[in-house]
Design a protein around this motif. Structure first.
Motif, PDB file in Angstrom:
ATOM      1  N   ALA A  95      77.101 -51.568  19.657  1.00 56.66           N
ATOM      2  CA  ALA A  95      76.184 -50.873  20.560  1.00 56.66           C
ATOM      3  C   ALA A  95      76.118 -49.383  20.244  1.00 56.66           C
ATOM      4  N   ILE A  96      77.274 -48.777  19.988  1.00 54.85           N
ATOM      5  CA  ILE A  96      77.286 -47.346  19.662  1.00 54.85           C
ATOM      6  C   ILE A  96      76.623 -47.100  18.309  1.00 54.85           C
ATOM      7  N   TYR A  97      76.917 -47.948  17.341  1.00 53.15           N
ATOM      8  CA  TYR A  97      76.330 -47.793  16.010  1.00 53.15           C
ATOM      9  C   TYR A  97      74.808 -47.958  16.062  1.00 53.15           C
ATOM     10  N   SER A  98      74.317 -48.837  16.936  1.00 53.36           N
ATOM     11  CA  SER A  98      72.886 -49.134  17.001  1.00 53.36           C
ATOM     12  C   SER A  98      72.112 -48.133  17.840  1.00 53.36           C
ATOM     13  N   THR A  99      72.779 -47.224  18.495  1.00 53.91           N
ATOM     14  CA  THR A  99      72.103 -46.244  19.333  1.00 53.91           C
ATOM     15  C   THR A  99      71.329 -45.242  18.490  1.00 53.91           C
ATOM     16  N   ASP A 100      70.154 -44.886  18.961  1.00 53.80           N
ATOM     17  CA  ASP A 100      69.319 -43.900  18.271  1.00 53.80           C
ATOM     18  C   ASP A 100      70.072 -42.575  18.155  1.00 53.80           C
ATOM     19  N   GLU A 101      70.103 -42.028  16.950  1.00 51.78           N
ATOM     20  CA  GLU A 101      70.827 -40.773  16.727  1.00 51.78           C
ATOM     21  C   GLU A 101      70.212 -39.609  17.499  1.00 51.78           C
ATOM     22  N   LYS A 102      68.932 -39.731  17.867  1.00 54.64           N
ATOM     23  CA  LYS A 102      68.239 -38.656  18.572  1.00 54.64           C
ATOM     24  C   LYS A 102      68.206 -38.883  20.088  1.00 54.64           C
ATOM     25  N   ILE A 103      69.099 -39.689  20.592  1.00 57.14           N
ATOM     26  CA  ILE A 103      69.103 -39.998  22.016  1.00 57.14           C
ATOM     27  C   ILE A 103      69.342 -38.732  22.837  1.00 57.14           C
ATOM     28  N   THR A 104      68.683 -38.645  23.979  1.00 56.40           N
ATOM     29  CA  THR A 104      68.858 -37.483  24.855  1.00 56.40           C
ATOM     30  C   THR A 104      70.196 -37.550  25.578  1.00 56.40           C
ATOM     31  N   ARG A 105      70.745 -36.402  25.905  1.00 54.05           N
ATOM     32  CA  ARG A 105      72.021 -36.272  26.631  1.00 54.05           C
ATOM     33  C   ARG A 105      73.094 -37.158  26.002  1.00 54.05           C
ATOM     34  N   PRO A 106      73.368 -36.966  24.716  1.00 58.74           N
ATOM     35  CA  PRO A 106      74.286 -37.870  24.008  1.00 58.74           C
ATOM     36  C   PRO A 106      75.701 -37.869  24.554  1.00 58.74           C
ATOM     37  N   ARG A 107      76.197 -36.715  25.001  1.00 57.07           N
ATOM     38  CA  ARG A 107      77.583 -36.671  25.485  1.00 57.07           C
ATOM     39  C   ARG A 107      77.753 -37.563  26.715  1.00 57.07           C
ATOM     40  N   PHE A 108      76.805 -37.490  27.624  1.00 52.36           N
ATOM     41  CA  PHE A 108      76.866 -38.313  28.827  1.00 52.36           C
ATOM     42  C   PHE A 108      76.713 -39.790  28.478  1.00 52.36           C
ATOM     43  N   TYR A 109      75.793 -40.070  27.573  1.00 54.55           N
ATOM     44  CA  TYR A 109      75.517 -41.461  27.189  1.00 54.55           C
ATOM     45  C   TYR A 109      76.756 -42.130  26.576  1.00 54.55           C
ATOM     46  N   TYR A 110      77.329 -41.494  25.557  1.00 50.74           N
ATOM     47  CA  TYR A 110      78.466 -42.120  24.879  1.00 50.74           C
ATOM     48  C   TYR A 110      79.697 -42.185  25.775  1.00 50.74           C
ATOM     49  N   SER A 111      79.851 -41.227  26.674  1.00 52.36           N
ATOM     50  CA  SER A 111      80.962 -41.287  27.624  1.00 52.36           C
ATOM     51  C   SER A 111      80.826 -42.500  28.530  1.00 52.36           C
ATOM     52  N   LEU A 112      79.611 -42.767  28.978  1.00 48.60           N
ATOM     53  CA  LEU A 112      79.383 -43.922  29.844  1.00 48.60           C
ATOM     54  C   LEU A 112      79.639 -45.228  29.107  1.00 48.60           C
ATOM     55  N   VAL A 113      79.238 -45.311  27.858  1.00 50.89           N
ATOM     56  CA  VAL A 113      79.470 -46.535  27.087  1.00 50.89           C
ATOM     57  C   VAL A 113      80.968 -46.789  26.922  1.00 50.89           C
ATOM     58  N   LEU A 114      81.729 -45.747  26.646  1.00 55.13           N
ATOM     59  CA  LEU A 114      83.181 -45.910  26.502  1.00 55.13           C
ATOM     60  C   LEU A 114      83.835 -46.284  27.819  1.00 55.13           C
ATOM     61  N   LEU A 115      83.384 -45.690  28.924  1.00 54.72           N
ATOM     62  CA  LEU A 115      83.913 -46.062  30.232  1.00 54.72           C
ATOM     63  C   LEU A 115      83.573 -47.518  30.561  1.00 54.72           C
ATOM     64  N   LEU A 116      82.395 -47.931  30.202  1.00 57.01           N
ATOM     65  CA  LEU A 116      81.996 -49.323  30.429  1.00 57.01           C
ATOM     66  C   LEU A 116      82.909 -50.276  29.674  1.00 57.01           C
ATOM     67  N   SER A 117      83.192 -49.957  28.432  1.00 59.37           N
ATOM     68  CA  SER A 117      84.085 -50.794  27.622  1.00 59.37           C
ATOM     69  C   SER A 117      85.492 -50.824  28.222  1.00 59.37           C
ATOM     70  N   ALA A 118      85.980 -49.677  28.689  1.00 60.04           N
ATOM     71  CA  ALA A 118      87.315 -49.617  29.294  1.00 60.04           C
ATOM     72  C   ALA A 118      87.382 -50.463  30.556  1.00 60.04           C
ATOM     73  N   GLY A 119      86.340 -50.396  31.395  1.00 59.46           N
ATOM     74  CA  GLY A 119      86.329 -51.187  32.624  1.00 59.46           C
ATOM     75  C   GLY A 119      86.336 -52.672  32.353  1.00 59.46           C
ATOM     76  N   VAL A 120      85.572 -53.108  31.350  1.00 60.06           N
ATOM     77  CA  VAL A 120      85.536 -54.526  30.999  1.00 60.06           C
ATOM     78  C   VAL A 120      86.895 -54.987  30.478  1.00 60.06           C
ATOM     79  N   SER A 121      87.505 -54.193  29.605  1.00 58.91           N
ATOM     80  CA  SER A 121      88.831 -54.548  29.090  1.00 58.91           C
ATOM     81  C   SER A 121      89.846 -54.633  30.221  1.00 58.91           C
ATOM     82  N   GLY A 122      89.792 -53.685  31.151  1.00 63.88           N
ATOM     83  CA  GLY A 122      90.716 -53.705  32.278  1.00 63.88           C
ATOM     84  C   GLY A 122      90.561 -54.954  33.117  1.00 63.88           C
ATOM     85  N   ALA A 123      89.329 -55.397  33.329  1.00 66.39           N
ATOM     86  CA  ALA A 123      89.111 -56.609  34.114  1.00 66.39           C
ATOM     87  C   ALA A 123      89.683 -57.838  33.411  1.00 66.39           C
ATOM     88  N   PHE A 124      89.509 -57.924  32.095  1.00 66.49           N
ATOM     89  CA  PHE A 124      90.049 -59.066  31.355  1.00 66.49           C
ATOM     90  C   PHE A 124      91.578 -59.058  31.309  1.00 66.49           C
TER      91      PHE A 124
END
Length: 503
Positions: A95-124
């Motif tokens: 998902a991170i690799y496939s994200t458009d390099e010109k995405i707006t607000r990249p710091r917020f976007y990638y932080s949310l993706v990493l938090l999402l992954s952490a939450g899913v791992s924690g649930a499992f």
């Protein structure tokens, strides 16, 4: 060992989001990809050290947290959760690799993706009911923002609808967890001690009903599904990959772990009704997919149909059908991710996902021949063509469920035939024939845009040819789920943060 899968992405998200100064979007993407790749590799390290023959939780970590609430930080992994952890790590990288390099607000976007992954791992990984609920709710927040900010034209509507449905799911799940602890007289939310509760059947049915509805929304099952097509259509391609590939599996995982696991007696009583519910979801999702003209919405409805197979196998609750559940979770995660990636490339190059406007994209000179070939491969895998992972997962489910529910199994098999129908319509209209004048001179597809889909296609074929490589990790755990005696957790190795003994 397990905590790293949660806290490394969380720490990475915090660094990306709050590090002072300006960080280039390209550097932000590279750092995020490195963090997600590290978590994925670490999940593979855990898989290598995992003992497949042991059906108990392994690599146990335990830390007393809030004694007054009976809440502990207790993590563990078994054959049911391990493949899903690896899948989460893989699809987060993609998902991170496939994200458009010109995405707006990249710091917020990638932080949310990493938090999402952490939450899913924690649930499992959670071995405490309340801890699972916390991680189950934590992943809701990043996904809401990822849809609401970077989604399509109706992203606000889709995000709010997703938020409302999953909030109801969380309320019902918390009520059920509080109920099982209250009625059993337990002093904590630790999972394993609750396996030996002795609740009246009526109470079990009430609590199990709440769990079924809660996870039925997450999976989703008909008629609790209406949030999913809107979320998929409005979400960006990388978020659709995570939503279909990983997040829906929280529902199926929870259904097995906390539905069948905690209430086997009540589950047996409701099994015939669950099998009928599965048939309804399978056939409704398949017939609705046939009527779609948006490629992405068609794939979204196909997810609803394929999730119904897991409910059917769970209702049968035989060793073979439960093994099929795990295969189907992994199979659907990989195949749906592949399909959404390909649809995303088509939309990016052609500017539309409308089946009625696209035609002839397999044209070798001016079309998208390699992308079209990957789509055909994904369609074949989803339809259960032998030699691919989709075939072995559906075969195990139908073979394991037939003796318990022969009529329901045969009706669900019709859904497999309908999968061939709606995906054949898609492929025939979009990729064959003369190239449509509305999509002439398509931009060239770069190899970097094909790599994620090619990796997924390779894994689908590999596990389809050698399915035992996947089954050996989970067979002991799925078989133990219907054994009368719960397994005793084995620490390999033990990681304890206090002198207290494991509960």
């Amino acid at each position: 060992m397990l905590s790293a899968l949660i806290w490394v992405p969380v720490l990475g998200a915090a660094i990306i989001a709050f590090l002072p100064g300006n960080i280039a979007a390209k550097l932000t993407r590279q750092v995020s990809l490195a963090i997600s790749l590290a978590a994925f590799i670490w999940s593979l390290v855990i898989a290598v050290q995992f003992s497949p023959e042991n059906n108990a939780r392994q690599f146990i970590e335990f830390l007393p947290w809030i004694d007054s609430l009976g809440l502990t930080y207790s993590l563990g992994v078994d054959g049911l959760s391990l493949p899903l952890l690896v899948l989460n790590g893989l699809l987060t990288c993609i998902a991170i690799y496939s994200t458009d390099e010109k995405i707006t607000r990249p710091r917020f976007y990638y932080s949310l993706v990493l938090l999402l992954s952490a939450g899913v791992s924690g649930a499992f990984l959670a071995q405490d009911l309340l801890l699972f609920f916390l991680f189950y709710e934590i992943e809701l927040v990043p996904l809401y923002f990822l849809i609401a900010i970077w989604g399509g034209a109706r992203r606000g509507y889709a995000a709010i609808k997703f938020l409302l449905y999953t909030t109801v799911s969380g309320i019902l799940l918390l009520a059920a967890f509080l109920g099982v602890v209250w009625f059993s007289g337990s002093t904590s939310f630790a999972y394993e001690p609750l396996l030996t509760h002795d609740l009246p059947l009526g109470t079990q049915l009430l609590l199990l009903g709440a769990i079924l509805v809660a996870f039925g929304i997450k999976i989703p099952l008909v008629p609790l599904h209406t949030w999913l097509p809107d979320a998929h259509v409005e979400a960006s391609t990388p978020i659709s990959v995570l939503l279909a590939g990983v997040l829906l599996k929280l529902g199926t995982y929870g259904l097995l772990r906390f539905g069948l696991g905690l209430f086997p007696e009540a589950w047996q009583s409701l099994a015939p009704s669950l099998a009928i519910w599965a048939v309804v979801s399978v056939l409704y999702g398949a017939f609705t997919a046939i009527a779609q003209t948006d490629m992405k919405k068609m794939v979204a409805y196909s997810s609803i149909a394929h999730m119904g197979y897991i409910l059917l196998a769970s209702a049968a609750a035989t060793p073979l059908s439960l093994l099929g559940c795990l295969y189907q979770m992994i199979s659907h995660g990989l195949i749906s991710a592949l399909l959404f990636l390909v649809v995303g490339v088509v939309y990016k190059k052609a500017g539309t996902r409308d089946i009625n406007l696209l035609c002839g994209l397999l044209n070798p000179e001016r079309g998208l021949p390699i992308v079209g070939s990957l789509m055909i491969l994904g369609v074949m895998a989803s339809a259960g063509i032998p030699g691919m992972l989709g075939f072995i997962s559906e075969f195990l489910i139908f073979r394991g469920s037939f003796e318990s529910f022969p009529i329901e199994t045969l009706l669900s098999m019709i859904g497999t035939g309908l999968t061939s129908v709606y995906f054949l319509l898609l492929v025939n209209r979009v990729f064959f024939g003369r190239l449509s004048e509305k999509v002439l001179d398509l931009p060239q597809v770069q190899w970097s845009e094909r790599i994620p889909a090619a990796i997924l296609a390779g894994i689908i074929i590999l596990f389809g040819i050698v399915p035992s490589w996947l089954g050996r990790w989970t067979e002991a755990s799925t078989t133990a789920m219907i054994s009368p005696q719960p397994a005793i957790a084995k620490v390999i190795p033990s990681v304890s943060f206090s002198k207290s003994k494991l509960p």
